[in-house]
Design a protein around this motif. Structure first.
Motif, PDB file in Angstrom:
ATOM      1  N   GLY A 101       0.818  -1.200   0.000  1.00  0.00           N
ATOM      2  CA  GLY A 101       0.000   0.000   0.000  1.00  0.00           C
ATOM      3  C   GLY A 101       0.853   1.252   0.000  1.00  0.00           C
ATOM      4  O   GLY A 101       2.001   1.255  -0.417  1.00  0.00           O
ATOM      5  N   GLY A 102       0.273   2.340   0.480  1.00  0.00           N
ATOM      6  CA  GLY A 102       1.038   3.572   0.615  1.00  0.00           C
ATOM      7  C   GLY A 102       1.534   4.123  -0.707  1.00  0.00           C
ATOM      8  O   GLY A 102       0.871   4.039  -1.736  1.00  0.00           O
ATOM      9  N   ARG A 103       2.743   4.698  -0.692  1.00  0.00           N
ATOM     10  CA  ARG A 103       3.296   5.377  -1.856  1.00  0.00           C
ATOM     11  C   ARG A 103       3.387   4.498  -3.096  1.00  0.00           C
ATOM     12  O   ARG A 103       3.003   4.938  -4.191  1.00  0.00           O
ATOM     13  N   PRO A 104       3.877   3.236  -2.992  1.00  0.00           N
ATOM     14  CA  PRO A 104       3.924   2.410  -4.211  1.00  0.00           C
ATOM     15  C   PRO A 104       2.556   2.226  -4.853  1.00  0.00           C
ATOM     16  O   PRO A 104       2.435   2.220  -6.081  1.00  0.00           O
ATOM     17  N   PHE A 105       1.527   2.087  -4.024  1.00  0.00           N
ATOM     18  CA  PHE A 105       0.186   1.890  -4.557  1.00  0.00           C
ATOM     19  C   PHE A 105      -0.324   3.174  -5.207  1.00  0.00           C
ATOM     20  O   PHE A 105      -0.907   3.148  -6.303  1.00  0.00           O
ATOM     21  N   VAL A 106      -0.112   4.311  -4.556  1.00  0.00           N
ATOM     22  CA  VAL A 106      -0.526   5.584  -5.146  1.00  0.00           C
ATOM     23  C   VAL A 106       0.176   5.812  -6.482  1.00  0.00           C
ATOM     24  O   VAL A 106      -0.439   6.233  -7.469  1.00  0.00           O
ATOM     25  N   ASP A 107       1.469   5.522  -6.531  1.00  0.00           N
ATOM     26  CA  ASP A 107       2.216   5.694  -7.777  1.00  0.00           C
ATOM     27  C   ASP A 107       1.644   4.809  -8.885  1.00  0.00           C
ATOM     28  O   ASP A 107       1.532   5.239 -10.046  1.00  0.00           O
TER      29      ASP A 107
ATOM     30  N   LEU B 273      -9.269   9.228  -5.038  1.00  0.00           N
ATOM     31  CA  LEU B 273      -8.796   7.850  -5.173  1.00  0.00           C
ATOM     32  C   LEU B 273      -7.564   7.630  -4.297  1.00  0.00           C
ATOM     33  O   LEU B 273      -7.477   6.632  -3.570  1.00  0.00           O
ATOM     34  N   ALA B 274      -6.609   8.559  -4.349  1.00  0.00           N
ATOM     35  CA  ALA B 274      -5.412   8.451  -3.509  1.00  0.00           C
ATOM     36  C   ALA B 274      -5.771   8.536  -2.037  1.00  0.00           C
ATOM     37  O   ALA B 274      -5.114   7.907  -1.193  1.00  0.00           O
ATOM     38  N   GLY B 275      -6.813   9.289  -1.711  1.00  0.00           N
ATOM     39  CA  GLY B 275      -7.230   9.401  -0.319  1.00  0.00           C
ATOM     40  C   GLY B 275      -7.655   8.077   0.277  1.00  0.00           C
ATOM     41  O   GLY B 275      -7.475   7.840   1.478  1.00  0.00           O
ATOM     42  N   ALA B 276      -8.225   7.199  -0.557  1.00  0.00           N
ATOM     43  CA  ALA B 276      -8.596   5.879  -0.050  1.00  0.00           C
ATOM     44  C   ALA B 276      -7.355   5.095   0.359  1.00  0.00           C
ATOM     45  O   ALA B 276      -7.382   4.337   1.329  1.00  0.00           O
ATOM     46  N   VAL B 277      -6.260   5.276  -0.394  1.00  0.00           N
ATOM     47  CA  VAL B 277      -5.007   4.601  -0.041  1.00  0.00           C
ATOM     48  C   VAL B 277      -4.487   5.148   1.284  1.00  0.00           C
ATOM     49  O   VAL B 277      -4.037   4.389   2.147  1.00  0.00           O
ATOM     50  N   VAL B 278      -4.555   6.445   1.472  1.00  0.00           N
ATOM     51  CA  VAL B 278      -4.144   7.045   2.737  1.00  0.00           C
ATOM     52  C   VAL B 278      -4.976   6.485   3.889  1.00  0.00           C
ATOM     53  O   VAL B 278      -4.481   6.270   5.001  1.00  0.00           O
ATOM     54  N   ALA B 279      -6.249   6.190   3.597  1.00  0.00           N
ATOM     55  CA  ALA B 279      -7.145   5.641   4.621  1.00  0.00           C
ATOM     56  C   ALA B 279      -6.961   4.145   4.827  1.00  0.00           C
ATOM     57  O   ALA B 279      -7.655   3.550   5.649  1.00  0.00           O
ATOM     58  N   GLY B 280      -6.036   3.527   4.069  1.00  0.00           N
ATOM     59  CA  GLY B 280      -5.726   2.122   4.315  1.00  0.00           C
ATOM     60  C   GLY B 280      -5.989   1.170   3.181  1.00  0.00           C
ATOM     61  O   GLY B 280      -5.757  -0.036   3.321  1.00  0.00           O
TER      62      GLY B 280
ATOM     63  N   THR C  21      -5.599  -1.075  -0.143  1.00  0.00           N
ATOM     64  CA  THR C  21      -4.473  -1.845  -0.652  1.00  0.00           C
ATOM     65  C   THR C  21      -4.836  -2.422  -2.025  1.00  0.00           C
ATOM     66  O   THR C  21      -6.013  -2.416  -2.413  1.00  0.00           O
ATOM     67  N   PRO C  22      -3.854  -2.941  -2.774  1.00  0.00           N
ATOM     68  CA  PRO C  22      -4.143  -3.487  -4.102  1.00  0.00           C
ATOM     69  C   PRO C  22      -4.805  -4.863  -4.072  1.00  0.00           C
ATOM     70  O   PRO C  22      -4.308  -5.841  -4.624  1.00  0.00           O
ATOM     71  N   HIS C  23      -5.913  -4.935  -3.413  1.00  0.00           N
ATOM     72  CA  HIS C  23      -6.746  -6.140  -3.318  1.00  0.00           C
ATOM     73  C   HIS C  23      -7.857  -6.013  -4.355  1.00  0.00           C
ATOM     74  O   HIS C  23      -8.298  -4.904  -4.665  1.00  0.00           O
ATOM     75  N   HIS C  24      -8.311  -7.130  -4.890  1.00  0.00           N
ATOM     76  CA  HIS C  24      -9.371  -7.081  -5.894  1.00  0.00           C
ATOM     77  C   HIS C  24     -10.584  -6.308  -5.387  1.00  0.00           C
ATOM     78  O   HIS C  24     -11.210  -5.551  -6.148  1.00  0.00           O
ATOM     79  N   ASN C  25     -10.927  -6.474  -4.125  1.00  0.00           N
ATOM     80  CA  ASN C  25     -12.123  -5.808  -3.627  1.00  0.00           C
ATOM     81  C   ASN C  25     -11.958  -4.294  -3.552  1.00  0.00           C
ATOM     82  O   ASN C  25     -12.948  -3.569  -3.626  1.00  0.00           O
TER      83      ASN C  25
END
Length: 257
Positions: free
Chosen positions: A91-97, A115-122, A124-128
């Motif tokens: 998650g985090g920066r790699p996922f946002v990138d 969209l990036a805010g959801a990553v900040v909220a936790g 991850t690159p999960h299908h769901n």
């Protein structure tokens, strides 16, 4: 293809077939995909089919890069579909990138920030997450479109259930469907639903029995779930629901990919 990647390719196919059969994603090779999965027939051709899933493949690449594994390594494939603690490393920066590379050209600044805010909220690159956060259905529900988007969200996510009975090529499975209160997605109490086991004698999952926990995608039983896999899927689903709900953003239809 290495033996472990071959197993991962078959695992990928188990979960990827149900939407592919409907023409929603991946190449037009659903019959071949089912036959290869049912016969555990991996190889370069199955890997080629997997690479044709333009929605899923970049997630597999990202998870693989974070974990130091190939995209079709079984750990990577299991993590994408079922979740698990490994996702915390992705998650985090790699996922946002990764999201920026894929979706920024199609989004306004505000849309991408949500969209990036959801990553900040936790998230991850999960299908769901792709179902809840990237597809436009939550946004459509916030716009008042109601039941149809909710049904698509529920069918498209990977969900769990317990087999209650078997009737030929169909199982009765108790699972928790999504509900929408006008602001948040949550899960209902478990209720019975039919799920497909076989088509023309070919199955995605190993043989199941009443009492087994299984993974479901659209209207298919994809595989049996052991205790750790069931815990992974439950936990990761909760994480993605919380992340998307915390941001209260609506994904635009332009992200449907």
């Amino acid at each position: 293809m290495a033996p472990c990647e071959a197993d991962g390719a078959v695992m990928f196919g188990r979960y990827a077939f149900p939407p592919n059969e409907r023409g929603y994603c991946g190449p037009d090779r659903a019959d071949e995909l089912l036959e290869r999965v049912a016969n555990h027939a991996s190889g370069p051709a199955l890997a080629e089919v997997a690479r044709g899933f333009e929605g899923a493949w970049p997630y597999l690449e990202l998870i693989g890069e974070c974990l130091g594994r190939a995209p079709l390594d079984p750990v990577v494939v299991r993590t994408y579909w079922l979740g698990g603690p490994e996702l915390a490393r992705c998650g985090g920066r790699p996922f946002v990138d990764s999201l920026e590379t894929r979706f920024r050209p199609r989004l306004s600044r505000l849309e991408f920030e949500r969209l990036a805010g959801a990553v900040v909220a936790g998230a991850t690159p999960h299908h769901n997450f792709h179902v809840f956060g990237v597809y436009p259905w939550v946004g459509l529900m916030r716009g008042g479109m109601g039941e149809v988007p909710l049904q698509v969200l529920d069918r498209c996510r990977i969900r769990w259930g317990r087999v209650a009975a078997l009737h030929g090529d169909t199982a009765v499975v108790y699972s928790r469907s999504l509900t929408w209160d006008g602001r948040q997605l949550t899960l209902r109490a478990a209720a019975p639903e039919p799920a497909r086991l076989r088509r023309d004698g070919q199955a995605l999952a190993h043989a199941v029995q009443p009492g087994d926990w299984v993974a479901l995608h659209w209207d298919w039983v994809c595989d049996r779930l052991g205790p750790s896999e069931l815990a992974r899927l439950r936990r990761s689903t909760a994480i993605e629901l919380d992340a998307v709900g915390a941001c209260a953003y609506s994904a635009p239809a332009t992200v449907l990919a």
